[in-house]
Scaffold this active site. Structure first.
Site, PDB file in Angstrom:
ATOM      1  CG  ASN A  67      -0.457  -0.035   2.491  1.00 56.46           C
ATOM      2  OD1 ASN A  67       0.690  -0.437   2.688  1.00 56.46           O
ATOM      3  ND2 ASN A  67      -1.223   0.389   3.467  1.00 56.46           N
ATOM      4  CD  GLU A  73       8.428   0.535  10.497  1.00 58.20           C
ATOM      5  OE1 GLU A  73       7.571   1.128   9.830  1.00 58.20           O
ATOM      6  OE2 GLU A  73       9.045  -0.463  10.084  1.00 58.20           O
ATOM      7  CB  CYS A 106      -1.847   0.853   8.377  1.00 60.77           C
ATOM      8  SG  CYS A 106      -0.526   2.064   8.257  1.00 60.77           S
ATOM      9  CD  GLU A 156       4.999  -0.020  12.771  1.00 59.22           C
ATOM     10  OE1 GLU A 156       3.821   0.370  12.753  1.00 59.22           O
ATOM     11  OE2 GLU A 156       5.829   0.375  13.600  1.00 59.22           O
TER      12      GLU A 156
HETATM   13  P1  NAP Z   1      -0.272  -8.835   4.167  1.00 63.75           P
HETATM   14  O1  NAP Z   1      -1.139  -9.688   3.333  1.00 63.75           O
HETATM   15  O2  NAP Z   1      -0.136  -9.150   5.605  1.00 63.75           O
HETATM   16  O3  NAP Z   1       1.154  -8.810   3.449  1.00 63.75           O
HETATM   17  C1  NAP Z   1       2.235  -8.047   3.941  1.00 63.75           C
HETATM   18  C2  NAP Z   1       3.540  -8.672   3.494  1.00 63.75           C
HETATM   19  O4  NAP Z   1       3.678  -9.962   4.089  1.00 63.75           O
HETATM   20  C3  NAP Z   1       3.623  -8.905   1.979  1.00 63.75           C
HETATM   21  O5  NAP Z   1       4.950  -8.741   1.569  1.00 63.75           O
HETATM   22  C4  NAP Z   1       3.190 -10.357   1.859  1.00 63.75           C
HETATM   23  O6  NAP Z   1       3.661 -10.987   0.678  1.00 63.75           O
HETATM   24  C5  NAP Z   1       3.870 -10.943   3.083  1.00 63.75           C
HETATM   25  N1  NAP Z   1       3.294 -12.218   3.520  1.00 63.75           N
HETATM   26  C6  NAP Z   1       2.200 -12.868   3.038  1.00 63.75           C
HETATM   27  N2  NAP Z   1       2.047 -14.046   3.668  1.00 63.75           N
HETATM   28  C7  NAP Z   1       3.042 -14.148   4.568  1.00 63.75           C
HETATM   29  C8  NAP Z   1       3.415 -15.142   5.515  1.00 63.75           C
HETATM   30  N3  NAP Z   1       2.714 -16.248   5.688  1.00 63.75           N
HETATM   31  N4  NAP Z   1       4.508 -14.912   6.281  1.00 63.75           N
HETATM   32  C9  NAP Z   1       5.218 -13.789   6.151  1.00 63.75           C
HETATM   33  N5  NAP Z   1       4.932 -12.818   5.248  1.00 63.75           N
HETATM   34  C10 NAP Z   1       3.836 -12.978   4.479  1.00 63.75           C
HETATM   35  O7  NAP Z   1      -0.748  -7.307   4.111  1.00 63.75           O
HETATM   36  P2  NAP Z   1      -1.100  -6.450   2.831  1.00 63.75           P
HETATM   37  O8  NAP Z   1      -2.441  -6.842   2.348  1.00 63.75           O
HETATM   38  O9  NAP Z   1       0.030  -6.461   1.888  1.00 63.75           O
HETATM   39  O10 NAP Z   1      -1.141  -4.982   3.465  1.00 63.75           O
HETATM   40  C11 NAP Z   1      -2.264  -4.478   4.086  1.00 63.75           C
HETATM   41  C12 NAP Z   1      -2.182  -4.628   5.593  1.00 63.75           C
HETATM   42  O11 NAP Z   1      -0.981  -4.040   6.066  1.00 63.75           O
HETATM   43  C13 NAP Z   1      -3.298  -3.895   6.287  1.00 63.75           C
HETATM   44  O12 NAP Z   1      -3.777  -4.664   7.354  1.00 63.75           O
HETATM   45  C14 NAP Z   1      -2.619  -2.632   6.793  1.00 63.75           C
HETATM   46  O13 NAP Z   1      -3.251  -2.024   7.885  1.00 63.75           O
HETATM   47  C15 NAP Z   1      -1.262  -3.136   7.131  1.00 63.75           C
HETATM   48  N6  NAP Z   1      -0.300  -2.042   7.149  1.00 63.75           N
HETATM   49  C16 NAP Z   1       0.234  -1.648   8.339  1.00 63.75           C
HETATM   50  C17 NAP Z   1       1.105  -0.567   8.378  1.00 63.75           C
HETATM   51  C18 NAP Z   1       1.723  -0.099   9.661  1.00 63.75           C
HETATM   52  O14 NAP Z   1       2.702   0.628   9.606  1.00 63.75           O
HETATM   53  N7  NAP Z   1       1.209  -0.492  10.817  1.00 63.75           N
HETATM   54  C19 NAP Z   1       1.437   0.095   7.205  1.00 63.75           C
HETATM   55  C20 NAP Z   1       0.868  -0.334   6.014  1.00 63.75           C
HETATM   56  C21 NAP Z   1       0.002  -1.418   5.995  1.00 63.75           C
HETATM   57  P3  NAP Z   1       2.705 -11.125  -0.617  1.00 63.75           P
HETATM   58  O15 NAP Z   1       2.593  -9.770  -1.189  1.00 63.75           O
HETATM   59  O16 NAP Z   1       3.435 -12.059  -1.503  1.00 63.75           O
HETATM   60  O17 NAP Z   1       1.394 -11.680  -0.132  1.00 63.75           O
END
Ligand code: NAP
Length: 483
Positions: free
Chosen positions: A153, A463, A285, A251
């Site tokens: 994102n 962070e 997020c 995060e």
């Molecule tokens: P996600 O599905 O959790 O994926 C995040 C990262 O983890 C991607 O690189 C993903 O790879 C990888 N991943 C997937 N399965 C995994 C596993 N089993 N073990 C380890 N890593 C794995 O999240 P997203 O849909 O990309 O992002 C949206 C989420 O991120 C939302 O919940 C948002 O709130 C959160 N977010 C939090 C922050 C913060 O700073 N707190 C900032 C931005 C976003 P793939 O792309 O290959 O699936």
């Protein structure tokens, strides 16, 4: 941009193919067109990257911080110089408006500039001894090889948020970017390469996340994992990492409330709530997920909010006047539609939006009308879960205490927003809200220079700011007998 060239991984100073020549393809969410093919890594490439990063640790950790800072400032300079190019890549991969992509690149560059300086201020301390023959020194040292896992994102900002402080602290890094936004991470890596970072300090690995990350978790040589993504995946990672006592920063997801108090400046609140919701199409997020407005001001606030939301132009992110681009994929779009349907079925009133847009060439992408709902209740999915899209439910509450109680009634605690003109409310409500970042009359509170992270299920650690570099340091006590 689509061509048949395969973009490669970067390990130990070399751009490499995936084992067996495996690849995957990125798709532009706005058009459904293929953008690029990428080399696909696996466990063996993850292990290679760890070896490379481990091999580079001694020299990089001993490089004077001032020299590390010089290189990081050069990364920042190159990112700014290439801003238009990188921004275009972000928009093609992620769908967000090009003006937001440019802002993101500049924000990412700011991380490198800031940590270039902060790396020079990793001070230890001396502790007055208890015994005359003793001296005590506290040192901070780089934690070691760091794996950085990032979401799609904010694909360059969040990559930078991890790499800049880790490198400044003297750690070497393996980035494993989100599959959907690999090219953005490659562009960032090229800035590091062209800035002259020594081989092995920055590596980039692709491949199935669960497999690749498992190698990081189990490796003795990989000392730290810093992860940004969903709470669900973060919990799974924490469970696996516990067995190896792996240092972790997490995060995770948010479910940010916005509180509009009766003394709010209505214009500021309207712009703030709409902006806090619709930036990056709600796929942030720290997005405003739900809004609580005090009853004395609701009649003035809600119609103006709807008017404002209707002015946000939906379209292809590459067009300069687009305010809301495509959602990342069909799953993301369907989740928002499900939240709208669920709320309406349970009695919510739709004030604007509510539908997928299929006209004017938008049918190949995942475009949604920005949506506002009232008459919402706690049982609705949109009030409980992270919607991650352009849906804004607004609940009218009787007073500020009810607003605080409802705002905190969630398992998340990443961000909250407060709209008020009263200093008393600023402090009392700001202090009462359970979230790591509070935007007071400010829909864009996240910045390089101040700590960022979650309470409760929104994560572990911080962070950005001074805290952002502490996440990449170990603390050592040297106890010295001087006799
Ligand atoms: P996600 O599905 O959790 O994926 C995040 C990262 O983890 C991607 O690189 C993903 O790879 C990888 N991943 C997937 N399965 C995994 C596993 N089993 N073990 C380890 N890593 C794995 O999240 P997203 O849909 O990309 O992002 C949206 C989420 O991120 C939302 O919940 C948002 O709130 C959160 N977010 C939090 C922050 C913060 O700073 N707190 C900032 C931005 C976003 P793939 O792309 O290959 O699936």
């Amino acid at each position: 941009m689509s061509d048949n060239k395969t973009e490669r991984m970067y390990i130990n100073g070399e751009w490499i193919e995936g084992p067996g020549g495996q690849t995957y393809t990125a798709v532009n969410p706005a058009t459904g067109e293929n953008i690029k093919h990428f080399a696909k890594g696996d466990k063996s490439t993850a292990a290679m990257a760890i070896e490379a990063a481990y091999g580079a640790m001694p020299a990089w950790s001993k490089t004077p911080a001032v020299e590390r800072g010089r290189l990081l400032r050069e990364v920042a300079r190159l990112m700014r110089e290439r801003c238009d190019r990188i921004a275009r890549v972000i928009t093609l991969e992620n769908g967000k408006p090009i003006k937001e992509s440019r802002g993101e690149v500049n924000g990412a560059a700011a991380h490198f500039d800031w940590y270039a300086e902060q790396g020079q201020r990793i001070y230890g301390r001396t502790v007055p001894p208890t015994f005359a023959n003793k001296r005590h020194i506290v040192l901070h040292q780089p934690v070691g090889v760091t794996a950085a896992i990032t979401p799609w994102n904010f694909p360059i900002m969040l990559w930078a948020r991890k790499l800049a402080p880790a490198l400044a602290a003297g750690c070497t890094v393996i980035a494993r970017p989100a599959t959907a936004t690999t090219l953005t991470a490659i562009e960032g890596t090229k800035c590091c390469v062209d800035a002259g970072l020594p081989k092995g300090t920055v590596n980039l690995v692709t491949g199935k996340a669960s497999e690749v990350v498992d190698v990081f978790v189990k490796s003795d040589l990989c000392r730290k994992i810093t992860f940004t993504g969903s709470t669900e995946i973060g919990i799974g990672l924490a469970e696996r990492a516990a067995k190896y006592m792996k240092r972790l920063s997490l995060e995770l997801g948010g479910q940010g409330p916005a509180l509009v108090l009766s003394d709010a400046d209505v214009e500021v609140a309207v712009k703030g709530v709409a902006g806090g919701k619709l930036r990056n199409n709600g796929q942030s997020c720290i997005a405003v997920n739900r809004c609580y407005v005090e009853q004395q001001i609701a009649e003035k606030f809600i119609p103006k909010l709807v008017q404002e939301v209707k002015t946000w132009k939906v379209g292809n992110g590459l067009e300069e006047d687009t305010d809301c681009g495509s959602m990342i994929n069909e799953e993301g779009l369907n989740k928002v539609l499900e939240h709208i349907e669920d709320a309406v079925k349970k009695g919510a009133k739709l004030l604007c939006g509510g539908k997928r847009l299929m006209n004017d060439g938008l049918d190949k992408g995942y475009f949604l009308e920005p949506t506002v709902l009232t008459n919402v209740t706690d049982e609705m999915m949109c009030m409980q879960e992270e919607t991650f899209g352009p849906l804004l439910p607004v609940m009218t509450v009787k007073d500020r205490d009810e607003a605080i109680q409802r705002a905190n009634n969630t398992k998340y605690g990443l961000s909250a927003y407060l709209f008020t003109t009263s200093t008393k409310n600023l402090f009392e409500v700001g202090e009462a809200l359970e979230a790591g970042t509070i935007g007071v009359n400010d829909p864009v509170p996240s910045t390089t220079i101040a700590p960022f992270g979650g309470y409760k299920m929104s994560g572990l650690g911080r962070e950005c700011g001074v805290e952002g570099i502490e996440a990449f340091l170990e603390t050592k006590h040297l106890s010295i007998n001087i006799e």
